[in-house]
Design a protein around this motif. Structure first.
Motif, PDB file in Angstrom:
ATOM      1  N   PRO A   1       0.817  -1.225   0.000  1.00 39.29           N
ATOM      2  CA  PRO A   1       0.000   0.000   0.000  1.00 39.29           C
ATOM      3  C   PRO A   1       0.853   1.278   0.000  1.00 39.29           C
ATOM      4  O   PRO A   1       0.513   2.250  -0.694  1.00 39.29           O
ATOM      5  CB  PRO A   1      -0.825  -0.115   1.289  1.00 39.29           C
TER       6      PRO A   1
ATOM      7  N   MET B   1       2.149   1.761  -3.491  1.00 40.35           N
ATOM      8  CA  MET B   1       1.073   2.222  -4.374  1.00 40.35           C
ATOM      9  C   MET B   1       0.780   3.704  -4.143  1.00 40.35           C
ATOM     10  O   MET B   1       0.529   4.455  -5.088  1.00 40.35           O
ATOM     11  CB  MET B   1      -0.192   1.392  -4.156  1.00 40.35           C
ATOM     12  N   GLU B   2       0.829   4.125  -2.900  1.00 35.43           N
ATOM     13  CA  GLU B   2       0.621   5.540  -2.606  1.00 35.43           C
ATOM     14  C   GLU B   2       1.749   6.382  -3.206  1.00 35.43           C
ATOM     15  O   GLU B   2       1.513   7.442  -3.777  1.00 35.43           O
ATOM     16  CB  GLU B   2       0.545   5.758  -1.096  1.00 35.43           C
TER      17      GLU B   2
ATOM     18  N   GLY C   1       1.495   7.179  -6.856  1.00 35.26           N
ATOM     19  CA  GLY C   1       0.418   8.107  -7.166  1.00 35.26           C
ATOM     20  C   GLY C   1       0.801   9.564  -7.023  1.00 35.26           C
ATOM     21  O   GLY C   1       0.032  10.454  -7.412  1.00 35.26           O
TER      22      GLY C   1
ATOM     23  N   ALA D   1      -2.176  -8.159  -2.068  1.00 33.57           N
ATOM     24  CA  ALA D   1      -2.054  -6.728  -1.776  1.00 33.57           C
ATOM     25  C   ALA D   1      -1.918  -5.927  -3.069  1.00 33.57           C
ATOM     26  O   ALA D   1      -2.515  -4.858  -3.212  1.00 33.57           O
ATOM     27  CB  ALA D   1      -0.873  -6.471  -0.853  1.00 33.57           C
ATOM     28  N   VAL D   2      -1.141  -6.439  -4.007  1.00 34.49           N
ATOM     29  CA  VAL D   2      -0.996  -5.760  -5.293  1.00 34.49           C
ATOM     30  C   VAL D   2      -2.343  -5.740  -6.014  1.00 34.49           C
ATOM     31  O   VAL D   2      -2.787  -4.691  -6.498  1.00 34.49           O
ATOM     32  CB  VAL D   2       0.095  -6.416  -6.172  1.00 34.49           C
TER      33      VAL D   2
ATOM     34  N   ALA E   1      -5.267  -5.866  -4.781  1.00 32.43           N
ATOM     35  CA  ALA E   1      -6.209  -4.994  -4.077  1.00 32.43           C
ATOM     36  C   ALA E   1      -6.064  -3.537  -4.502  1.00 32.43           C
ATOM     37  O   ALA E   1      -6.977  -2.736  -4.297  1.00 32.43           O
ATOM     38  CB  ALA E   1      -6.013  -5.129  -2.570  1.00 32.43           C
ATOM     39  N   HIS E   2      -4.934  -3.200  -5.106  1.00 34.77           N
ATOM     40  CA  HIS E   2      -4.675  -1.832  -5.561  1.00 34.77           C
ATOM     41  C   HIS E   2      -4.693  -1.720  -7.088  1.00 34.77           C
ATOM     42  O   HIS E   2      -4.125  -0.779  -7.654  1.00 34.77           O
ATOM     43  CB  HIS E   2      -3.333  -1.350  -4.998  1.00 34.77           C
ATOM     44  N   LYS E   3      -5.351  -2.642  -7.725  1.00 34.93           N
ATOM     45  CA  LYS E   3      -5.411  -2.644  -9.193  1.00 34.93           C
ATOM     46  C   LYS E   3      -5.991  -1.329  -9.733  1.00 34.93           C
ATOM     47  O   LYS E   3      -5.548  -0.829 -10.759  1.00 34.93           O
ATOM     48  CB  LYS E   3      -6.237  -3.836  -9.679  1.00 34.93           C
ATOM     49  N   GLN E   4      -6.923  -0.753  -9.008  1.00 35.28           N
ATOM     50  CA  GLN E   4      -7.535   0.497  -9.459  1.00 35.28           C
ATOM     51  C   GLN E   4      -6.497   1.625  -9.539  1.00 35.28           C
ATOM     52  O   GLN E   4      -6.552   2.463 -10.439  1.00 35.28           O
ATOM     53  CB  GLN E   4      -8.675   0.886  -8.539  1.00 35.28           C
ATOM     54  N   VAL E   5      -5.544   1.640  -8.628  1.00 41.01           N
ATOM     55  CA  VAL E   5      -4.472   2.635  -8.675  1.00 41.01           C
ATOM     56  C   VAL E   5      -3.674   2.467  -9.965  1.00 41.01           C
ATOM     57  O   VAL E   5      -3.342   3.447 -10.643  1.00 41.01           O
ATOM     58  CB  VAL E   5      -3.538   2.501  -7.448  1.00 41.01           C
TER      59      VAL E   5
END
Length: 101
Positions: free
Chosen positions: A10, A13-14, A17, A68-69, A71-75
């Protein structure tokens, strides 16, 4: 891959962005590497059956990291439209990987 990997995803991923981050392509590549890693699963599969249970905790780390990766597919989807063409291209490659897995 370690037990800390799933909880760092996470944060990574942040980081990607934020346009001001200078290493976004490299971080996307790291995330892809985390997603593709099968080091412990491969070692477990190659081990003598009586030793496979010794690998299970590490195999679980890999699975949780992949989850975890995902779960952040939208990012990642958003990043495919990033103004930085290199970021967008790396994100597109990662999205393709996530969509095929």
């Amino acid at each position: 891959m370690s037990e800390a990997t799933p909880v760092t995803v996470p944060f990574l991923m942040e980081l990607v962005g934020h346009p001001e981050a200078q290493c976004r392509v490299e971080v996307i590549d790291l995330i892809a590497s985390i997603y593709k890693t099968t080091q412990w699963a491969d070692a477990s599969a190659a081990a003598d059956p009586k030793y496979r249970s010794a690998f299970q905790e590490k195999v679980d780390w890999e699975e949780r990291a992949k989850d975890a990766v995902l779960a952040h597919k939208q990012v990642v989807e958003v990043l495919t439209q990033d103004g930085d063409r290199e970021v967008a291209a790396s994100a597109s490659q990662l999205l393709s990987l996530l969509s095929s897995g």
